[in-house]
Design a protein around this motif. Structure first.
Motif, PDB file in Angstrom:
ATOM      1  N   GLU A  58       0.835  -1.201   0.000  1.00 56.25           N
ATOM      2  CA  GLU A  58       0.000   0.000   0.000  1.00 56.25           C
ATOM      3  C   GLU A  58       0.877   1.261   0.000  1.00 56.25           C
ATOM      4  O   GLU A  58       0.657   2.178  -0.774  1.00 56.25           O
ATOM      5  CB  GLU A  58      -0.897  -0.032   1.242  1.00 56.25           C
ATOM      6  CG  GLU A  58      -1.815   1.145   1.386  1.00 56.25           C
ATOM      7  CD  GLU A  58      -3.115   0.965   0.626  1.00 56.25           C
ATOM      8  OE1 GLU A  58      -3.258  -0.072  -0.048  1.00 56.25           O
ATOM      9  OE2 GLU A  58      -3.954   1.866   0.697  1.00 56.25           O
ATOM     10  N   VAL A  89       1.292   4.266  -2.878  1.00 56.61           N
ATOM     11  CA  VAL A  89       1.099   5.698  -2.624  1.00 56.61           C
ATOM     12  C   VAL A  89       2.343   6.477  -3.042  1.00 56.61           C
ATOM     13  O   VAL A  89       2.275   7.449  -3.796  1.00 56.61           O
ATOM     14  CB  VAL A  89       0.778   5.951  -1.134  1.00 56.61           C
ATOM     15  CG1 VAL A  89       0.704   7.436  -0.844  1.00 56.61           C
ATOM     16  CG2 VAL A  89      -0.519   5.275  -0.746  1.00 56.61           C
ATOM     17  N   TYR A  94       2.640   7.315   3.303  1.00 59.40           N
ATOM     18  CA  TYR A  94       1.472   8.198   3.280  1.00 59.40           C
ATOM     19  C   TYR A  94       1.869   9.587   3.762  1.00 59.40           C
ATOM     20  O   TYR A  94       1.558  10.589   3.109  1.00 59.40           O
ATOM     21  CB  TYR A  94       0.368   7.599   4.157  1.00 59.40           C
ATOM     22  CG  TYR A  94      -0.839   8.479   4.323  1.00 59.40           C
ATOM     23  CD1 TYR A  94      -1.795   8.551   3.313  1.00 59.40           C
ATOM     24  CD2 TYR A  94      -1.022   9.236   5.471  1.00 59.40           C
ATOM     25  CE1 TYR A  94      -2.901   9.357   3.457  1.00 59.40           C
ATOM     26  CE2 TYR A  94      -2.126  10.050   5.624  1.00 59.40           C
ATOM     27  CZ  TYR A  94      -3.068  10.106   4.618  1.00 59.40           C
ATOM     28  OH  TYR A  94      -4.158  10.916   4.771  1.00 59.40           O
ATOM     29  N   THR A 116      -4.273  11.491  -5.825  1.00 64.05           N
ATOM     30  CA  THR A 116      -5.242  11.922  -4.817  1.00 64.05           C
ATOM     31  C   THR A 116      -4.860  11.313  -3.472  1.00 64.05           C
ATOM     32  O   THR A 116      -4.128  10.332  -3.412  1.00 64.05           O
ATOM     33  CB  THR A 116      -6.673  11.472  -5.159  1.00 64.05           C
ATOM     34  OG1 THR A 116      -6.689  10.044  -5.201  1.00 64.05           O
ATOM     35  CG2 THR A 116      -7.128  12.016  -6.490  1.00 64.05           C
ATOM     36  N   ARG A 117      -5.386  11.917  -2.412  1.00 63.04           N
ATOM     37  CA  ARG A 117      -5.051  11.497  -1.050  1.00 63.04           C
ATOM     38  C   ARG A 117      -5.319  10.008  -0.841  1.00 63.04           C
ATOM     39  O   ARG A 117      -4.516   9.299  -0.256  1.00 63.04           O
ATOM     40  CB  ARG A 117      -5.886  12.322  -0.085  1.00 63.04           C
ATOM     41  CG  ARG A 117      -5.648  12.036   1.373  1.00 63.04           C
ATOM     42  CD  ARG A 117      -6.505  12.961   2.209  1.00 63.04           C
ATOM     43  NE  ARG A 117      -5.855  14.249   2.417  1.00 63.04           N
ATOM     44  CZ  ARG A 117      -5.164  14.555   3.531  1.00 63.04           C
ATOM     45  NH1 ARG A 117      -5.051  13.685   4.487  1.00 63.04           N
ATOM     46  NH2 ARG A 117      -4.603  15.718   3.662  1.00 63.04           N
ATOM     47  N   HIS A 118      -6.466   9.549  -1.325  1.00 59.18           N
ATOM     48  CA  HIS A 118      -6.803   8.136  -1.136  1.00 59.18           C
ATOM     49  C   HIS A 118      -6.627   7.362  -2.439  1.00 59.18           C
ATOM     50  O   HIS A 118      -7.460   6.536  -2.802  1.00 59.18           O
ATOM     51  CB  HIS A 118      -8.229   7.994  -0.622  1.00 59.18           C
ATOM     52  CG  HIS A 118      -8.397   8.497   0.777  1.00 59.18           C
ATOM     53  ND1 HIS A 118      -7.495   8.205   1.770  1.00 59.18           N
ATOM     54  CD2 HIS A 118      -9.342   9.270   1.361  1.00 59.18           C
ATOM     55  CE1 HIS A 118      -7.886   8.793   2.891  1.00 59.18           C
ATOM     56  NE2 HIS A 118      -8.990   9.444   2.663  1.00 59.18           N
ATOM     57  N   SER A 166      -4.739   4.988  -3.371  1.00 58.45           N
ATOM     58  CA  SER A 166      -4.612   3.534  -3.293  1.00 58.45           C
ATOM     59  C   SER A 166      -5.822   2.916  -2.592  1.00 58.45           C
ATOM     60  O   SER A 166      -6.305   1.865  -3.019  1.00 58.45           O
ATOM     61  CB  SER A 166      -3.328   3.167  -2.551  1.00 58.45           C
ATOM     62  OG  SER A 166      -3.201   1.782  -2.510  1.00 58.45           O
ATOM     63  N   ALA A 167      -6.304   3.569  -1.549  1.00 56.42           N
ATOM     64  CA  ALA A 167      -7.536   3.137  -0.860  1.00 56.42           C
ATOM     65  C   ALA A 167      -7.587   1.640  -0.598  1.00 56.42           C
ATOM     66  O   ALA A 167      -8.558   0.971  -0.914  1.00 56.42           O
ATOM     67  CB  ALA A 167      -8.766   3.585  -1.650  1.00 56.42           C
ATOM     68  N   TRP A 210     -12.045  -0.142   5.498  1.00 51.57           N
ATOM     69  CA  TRP A 210     -12.616   0.644   4.394  1.00 51.57           C
ATOM     70  C   TRP A 210     -14.123   0.490   4.329  1.00 51.57           C
ATOM     71  O   TRP A 210     -14.827   1.458   4.016  1.00 51.57           O
ATOM     72  CB  TRP A 210     -11.963   0.274   3.065  1.00 51.57           C
ATOM     73  CG  TRP A 210     -10.620   0.903   2.946  1.00 51.57           C
ATOM     74  CD1 TRP A 210      -9.420   0.308   3.153  1.00 51.57           C
ATOM     75  CD2 TRP A 210     -10.334   2.276   2.645  1.00 51.57           C
ATOM     76  NE1 TRP A 210      -8.398   1.216   2.997  1.00 51.57           N
ATOM     77  CE2 TRP A 210      -8.925   2.418   2.678  1.00 51.57           C
ATOM     78  CE3 TRP A 210     -11.118   3.394   2.346  1.00 51.57           C
ATOM     79  CZ2 TRP A 210      -8.302   3.642   2.424  1.00 51.57           C
ATOM     80  CZ3 TRP A 210     -10.486   4.604   2.097  1.00 51.57           C
ATOM     81  CH2 TRP A 210      -9.093   4.718   2.137  1.00 51.57           C
ATOM     82  N   TYR A 257     -15.338   2.759   6.915  1.00 48.80           N
ATOM     83  CA  TYR A 257     -15.126   4.148   6.487  1.00 48.80           C
ATOM     84  C   TYR A 257     -16.291   4.618   5.615  1.00 48.80           C
ATOM     85  O   TYR A 257     -16.911   5.645   5.877  1.00 48.80           O
ATOM     86  CB  TYR A 257     -13.806   4.239   5.717  1.00 48.80           C
ATOM     87  CG  TYR A 257     -13.462   5.617   5.199  1.00 48.80           C
ATOM     88  CD1 TYR A 257     -12.944   6.585   6.036  1.00 48.80           C
ATOM     89  CD2 TYR A 257     -13.645   5.942   3.850  1.00 48.80           C
ATOM     90  CE1 TYR A 257     -12.623   7.835   5.565  1.00 48.80           C
ATOM     91  CE2 TYR A 257     -13.332   7.187   3.366  1.00 48.80           C
ATOM     92  CZ  TYR A 257     -12.821   8.139   4.230  1.00 48.80           C
ATOM     93  OH  TYR A 257     -12.504   9.391   3.756  1.00 48.80           O
ATOM     94  N   SER A 269     -12.535  13.751   9.131  1.00 52.13           N
ATOM     95  CA  SER A 269     -11.161  14.100   9.506  1.00 52.13           C
ATOM     96  C   SER A 269     -10.966  14.006  11.022  1.00 52.13           C
ATOM     97  O   SER A 269      -9.841  13.866  11.488  1.00 52.13           O
ATOM     98  CB  SER A 269     -10.817  15.502   9.012  1.00 52.13           C
ATOM     99  OG  SER A 269     -11.675  16.433   9.596  1.00 52.13           O
ATOM    100  N   TYR A 300     -10.138  10.058  11.167  1.00 52.15           N
ATOM    101  CA  TYR A 300      -9.224   9.369  10.268  1.00 52.15           C
ATOM    102  C   TYR A 300      -7.796   9.303  10.833  1.00 52.15           C
ATOM    103  O   TYR A 300      -7.258  10.306  11.282  1.00 52.15           O
ATOM    104  CB  TYR A 300      -9.197  10.049   8.891  1.00 52.15           C
ATOM    105  CG  TYR A 300      -8.433   9.256   7.873  1.00 52.15           C
ATOM    106  CD1 TYR A 300      -9.014   8.168   7.244  1.00 52.15           C
ATOM    107  CD2 TYR A 300      -7.113   9.562   7.570  1.00 52.15           C
ATOM    108  CE1 TYR A 300      -8.316   7.411   6.339  1.00 52.15           C
ATOM    109  CE2 TYR A 300      -6.403   8.803   6.666  1.00 52.15           C
ATOM    110  CZ  TYR A 300      -7.013   7.735   6.051  1.00 52.15           C
ATOM    111  OH  TYR A 300      -6.304   6.975   5.153  1.00 52.15           O
TER     112      TYR A 300
END
Lengths: 308, 358
Positions: A40, A44, A101, A214-216, A218-219, B154, B157, B275, B278
């Motif tokens: 992961e 990223v 990250y 983008t921030r996520h 890989s998610a 996830w 989430y 936020s 997280y």
């Protein structure tokens, strides 16, 4: 109907690439006896690097290359930690994920003053096959490359002497050492190669597919690739199948809400889309818990080798 | 004769212990030093002055005791959520999802019942249920707990996001959830260092209770034996699978407690980008490892990481540096903590050199 099948197939072939590349890479690493759960983090960091390089040079191939190099360097780090320093491989992987990250988002915020996503960068062109008017079959050149790499890796691991030696290090390192194999070096290189392939997959995320960081980004994909390794029973050919199945779940999570919106325009889809986003994760968990019982783990997996 | 032998033995024992403690001290210091050095390097590359940033990090991080201890509360509990299963030999990196579900269920219960105790209990049960589910998947289906944890993180989430934006949003402030009712909120209690939030003391009590369970009860003994050697546990008549399930349930309850205390005693509502929640579960991994998976150590390590988080927020405000520095530092510290063998080698190397000098 036929249009749906064509577009679902081509999307699946596009979505599966990182899962196949990282899955095959991790198979190489794990077959030698090392676990790297930092996939992961590699995704990223390499997708972020690929974005910067492509942004600066305008050349997505250079981005792809730089992402691979970042993956390779991550493999050097993990190789040193887990092979030579006998560190705890799971903890090192967890740490690397957090570090990657942190660094990537710090870079994102510092370079582009954005907290969510980078600007768009140029992408590697897709290959389009025109089937008839208004219907084209699109895949990435990397889709083909990923399948070829998986087949090549299968041949290497199961049909060549060096592949046999690598697998021996993961099954019974003492015997491998007696056979004259350098267990440390083999495991180190297997980790580096595996991470480099993962880096290629991560770079593809931006320059081959999405077109921005983008921030996520890989998610959890790195962990779905790990699930793919277990699903494939450590066989690169099965990793192609696994990549398609897990990639298909991902496609569904995007495709279904769009379809539903088309059929029922009155449904408020924006918030409902969050529920569809859970499909890849629930699907992966379901497949893994139904199938994994028969998996056979390399016997020395995750255990540091100690020379006597 | 006998007493001399006894003294010799005692000295030996102290010497052996001394080495153990030395390893702990070196390991902890080395990982912090490595962490901050690499952090400085990253800051330098990104064009910041590391000395200035670190000065802000330490001075501002420690300036407000209430803020420091409040922020340490959720990560102390997610730290326990990692440490308890770790002692039983299981990696629970699902503290993140367990914290989400704890906060979410607490919010639902507390807004309908106006009873904070009931809300906290519901949050703990939710976290424990999620932990147990993962343990059951591992024990009966052979699913790797790391994969299961991330998948469920996830799922939780997006499920939480869905419920926040669709059902639980505040009509007056649409980007926030409905708030915890005034009469169900936990407040502050006065202490010599100022008013401190009640939730911090609850978390400390929870840590002490976990310490007692782990080191003074049969269940704790069973967990630790199963973690050290599943085979021994079997010989001793324990079921190692049961140890996995108990440890994950207990760990999950702690992460759920973290989520519900954060909600009921501190933030009172969740924003719809999440936020507020997280990353707190992942931070717990670093907290547990730096605290050496010991509940008492975790109390202090949580306060240290809380300083990093607050420092991260402050450097964003004052120097424009990204707050994710805290994540980068945590990552390096965790990697450095994965290397106990290296530090032992370092100590024996130093000892050999000392002997050579003599």
């Amino acid at each position: 109907m036929i249009d749906d099948i064509i577009s679902l197939t081509s999307s699946t072939l596009i979505y599966m690439v990182p899962l196949v590349l990282a899955g095959v890479g991790e198979i190489i690493t794990e077959r030698s006896g090392v676990v790297n759960i930092g996939l992961e983090g590699i995704f990223v960091l390499s997708s972020f690097t690929a974005t910067i390089v492509t942004f600066a040079t305008g050349n997505p191939y250079l981005g792809l290359f730089s992402g691979t190099i970042v993956g390779l360097l991550a493999g050097v780090l993990h190789g040193i930690v887990s092979v030579y320093l006998r560190g705890n491989q799971i903890i090192a992987g967890v740490g690397f994920n957090t570090l990657a990250y942190g660094i990537s988002i710090m870079g994102l915020v510092t370079i582009w003053k954005q907290h969510g996503a980078s600007p768009s960068v140029s992408k590697i062109p897709m290959i389009s096959l025109k089937i008839r008017e208004g219907l084209t079959f699109t895949i990435s050149p990397l889709s083909i490359a990923a399948i070829l790499i998986a087949i090549g890796t299968w041949y290497w691991l199961f049909k060549t002497t060096s592949g046999l030696k690598l697998r021996a290090c993961g099954e019974d390192p003492k015997s491998a050492e007696a056979m004259g194999v350098n267990v440390f070096r083999t495991r180190f290189y297997a980790t580096v190669i595996g991470s480099a392939l993962t880096g290629l997959g991560g770079a593809y995320l931006t320059v081959g597919w999405i077109g921005q960081f983008t921030r996520h980004i890989s998610a959890g994909r790195g962990f779905i690739a790990l699930a793919n390794v277990a699903f494939s029973n450590w066989n690169p050919l099965m990793a192609i199948v696994g990549g398609m199945i897990f990639g298909f779940f991902d496609v569904l999570s995007i495709y279904l809400p769009i379809k539903i919106q088309l059929i029922y325009p009155e449904v408020k889809i924006t918030t409902l889309a969050y529920l569809f986003k859970t499909i890849p994760y629930i699907g992966t968990l379901a497949v893994v818990s139904l199938i994994i019982g028969r998996a056979r783990v390399p016997r020395a997996l995750g255990k540091p080798y100690i020379k006597e | 004769m006998g007493s001399v032998q006894f003294l010799m033995k005692l000295r030996e024992r102290i010497r052996a212990r001394y080495e153990e403690y030395l390893v702990i001290v070196i390991e902890t210091l080395a990982s912090a030093i490595i962490g901050f050095s690499i952090g400085a390097l990253v800051l330098y590359i990104l064009g910041f002055n590391p000395a200035k940033i670190y000065l802000i990090l330490f001075s501002k991080g420690l300036s407000n005791p209430d803020y420091l201890l409040s922020k340490s509360t959720p990560i102390m509990l997610t730290g326990l959520a990692f440490a308890i299963p770790m002692l039983a030999g299981v990696f629970n990196i699902g503290g993140e999802g367990q914290l989400y579900i704890g906060a979410l269920i607490s919010l639902i219960v507390v807004t309908s019942t106006h009873n904070s105790a009931l809300g906290i209990l519901a949050g703990m049960v939710a976290g424990a249920a999620l932990g147990t589910f993962k343990a059951v998947l591992k024990v009966y289906r052979g699913v790797n707990e790391v994969i299961a944890a991330i998948m469920l993180n996830w799922v939780m989430y997006f499920l939480t996001l869905y419920l926040l934006t669709e059902k639980l949003y505040n009509p007056q402030i649409p980007h926030e959830s409905i708030p915890v009712p005034e009469d169900a909120r936990l407040g502050k209690i006065p202490t010599p260092i100022g008013d401190i939030r009640l939730i911090f003391f609850i978390a400390v009590i929870a840590s002490l209770v976990i310490y007692y369970i782990l080191y003074y009860t049969n269940i704790g003994y069973m967990l630790r034996v199963a973690g050290l050697s599943p085979k021994t546990a079997k010989y001793a008549g324990f079921n190692p699978n049961l140890a996995i399930i108990y440890s994950m349930a207990l760990g999950g309850a702690m992460a759920g407690l973290g989520g519900s205390l954060l909600l009921i005693g501190y933030v009172y509502s969740i924003d719809t980008t999440m936020s507020t929640l997280y990353g707190l579960g992942f931070m717990g991994i670093g907290v547990a490892l730096l605290g050496r998976n010991n509940p008492i150590g975790i109390i202090f390590s949580a306060i240290f990481f809380s300083m990093l988080i607050i420092g991260g927020e402050m450097i964003e405000l004052l120097a424009g540096a990204p707050p994710e520095l805290a994540d980068a530092l945590t990552g390096v510290i965790v990697i450095a903590l994965a290397l106990p063998y290296t530090y032992r080698m370092l100590i024996s190397y130093m000892r050999i050199r000392r002997m050579m000098k003599k």
